[in-house]
Scaffold this motif. Structure first.
Motif, PDB file in Angstrom:
ATOM      1  N   ARG A  19       0.632  -1.125  -0.308  1.00 44.91           N
ATOM      2  CA  ARG A  19      -0.244  -0.097  -0.379  1.00 44.91           C
ATOM      3  C   ARG A  19       1.048   1.163  -0.075  1.00 44.91           C
ATOM      4  O   ARG A  19       1.919   1.046   0.441  1.00 44.91           O
ATOM      5  N   PHE A  50      -6.338  -2.858   6.895  1.00 46.26           N
ATOM      6  CA  PHE A  50      -6.658  -3.447   5.709  1.00 46.26           C
ATOM      7  C   PHE A  50      -6.598  -4.545   5.234  1.00 46.26           C
ATOM      8  O   PHE A  50      -6.186  -5.742   6.618  1.00 46.26           O
ATOM      9  N   THR A  53      -4.875  -8.856   0.416  1.00 46.89           N
ATOM     10  CA  THR A  53      -5.453  -9.810  -1.041  1.00 46.89           C
ATOM     11  C   THR A  53      -4.493 -10.793  -1.471  1.00 46.89           C
ATOM     12  O   THR A  53      -3.392 -10.813  -0.939  1.00 46.89           O
ATOM     13  N   GLN A  59      -6.562  -4.420   0.579  1.00 44.56           N
ATOM     14  CA  GLN A  59      -7.632  -3.021   0.959  1.00 44.56           C
ATOM     15  C   GLN A  59      -7.871  -2.887   1.777  1.00 44.56           C
ATOM     16  O   GLN A  59      -7.953  -3.360   2.979  1.00 44.56           O
TER      17      GLN A  59
END
Length: 173
Positions: A19, A50, A53, A59
């Motif tokens: 991220r 978060f 994934t 995400q």
């Protein structure tokens, strides 16, 4: 500035940016089952949740934003999944203390501990409450709070990167 990154180190030894664009990511913790990664963004001031994934990215799953409180570090109570977020009430006093502590200082930066309870309701994200606010005399510049459980006893242990001691508090639910 949102220049911070969270880096993922996979089991195969592969490193990747999970991220980007986080304003001063400072504390990081994982939920008990590993389904969520929590990150304190001190400059926003917020705590992000978060969801990892399959490809090592993160995400956004939730966010708690604070007023009058700058989050520093996060710990997760393994028994409840609740987050303990340590932070500062006056950032300038904290910086003064950190700079002057080696030379002697009378600064005692006020700190607080916030409890975030993950919510099953996707719109609410977290229930939130202050569980400790102190003037700095207890432990100047408190940077971490963790839950300690032994038998039927539960305590909160506080630490600070700049102090020469820890503080132990009875922890009520």
């Amino acid at each position: 500035m949102p220049w911070g990154h969270i880096v993922y180190y996979g089991p195969e030894g592969i490193v990747s940016k999970a991220r980007s664009g986080i304003a001063y990511p400072n504390g990081i913790a994982r939920s008990p089952g590993g389904g969520l990664i929590y990150v304190a963004a001190s400059s926003e001031p917020s705590v992000y949740a978060f969801k990892p994934t399959y490809d090592g990215a993160l995400q956004l799953a939730g966010k708690a934003t604070f007023r009058g409180f700058v989050p520093d570090n996060i710990s997760v109570d393994a028994a409840t999944g609740e987050l303990l977020v340590s932070g500062f009430l006056n950032t300038l006093e904290m910086f003064r203390y950190n700079r002057e502590v080696l030379f002697g200082t009378d600064a005692r930066p006020a700190s607080a501990i916030r409890r975030l309870i993950p919510s099953a309701d996707a719109r609410r994200r977290f229930a939130e409450e202050s569980i400790l606010i102190h003037s700095g005399d207890l432990l100047p510049s408190t940077t971490i709070a963790v839950v300690q459980r032994r038998n039927n006893m539960r305590r909160m242990v506080l630490g600070s990167v700049m102090a020469d001691h820890i503080a132990i508090c009875e922890y009520q639910q």
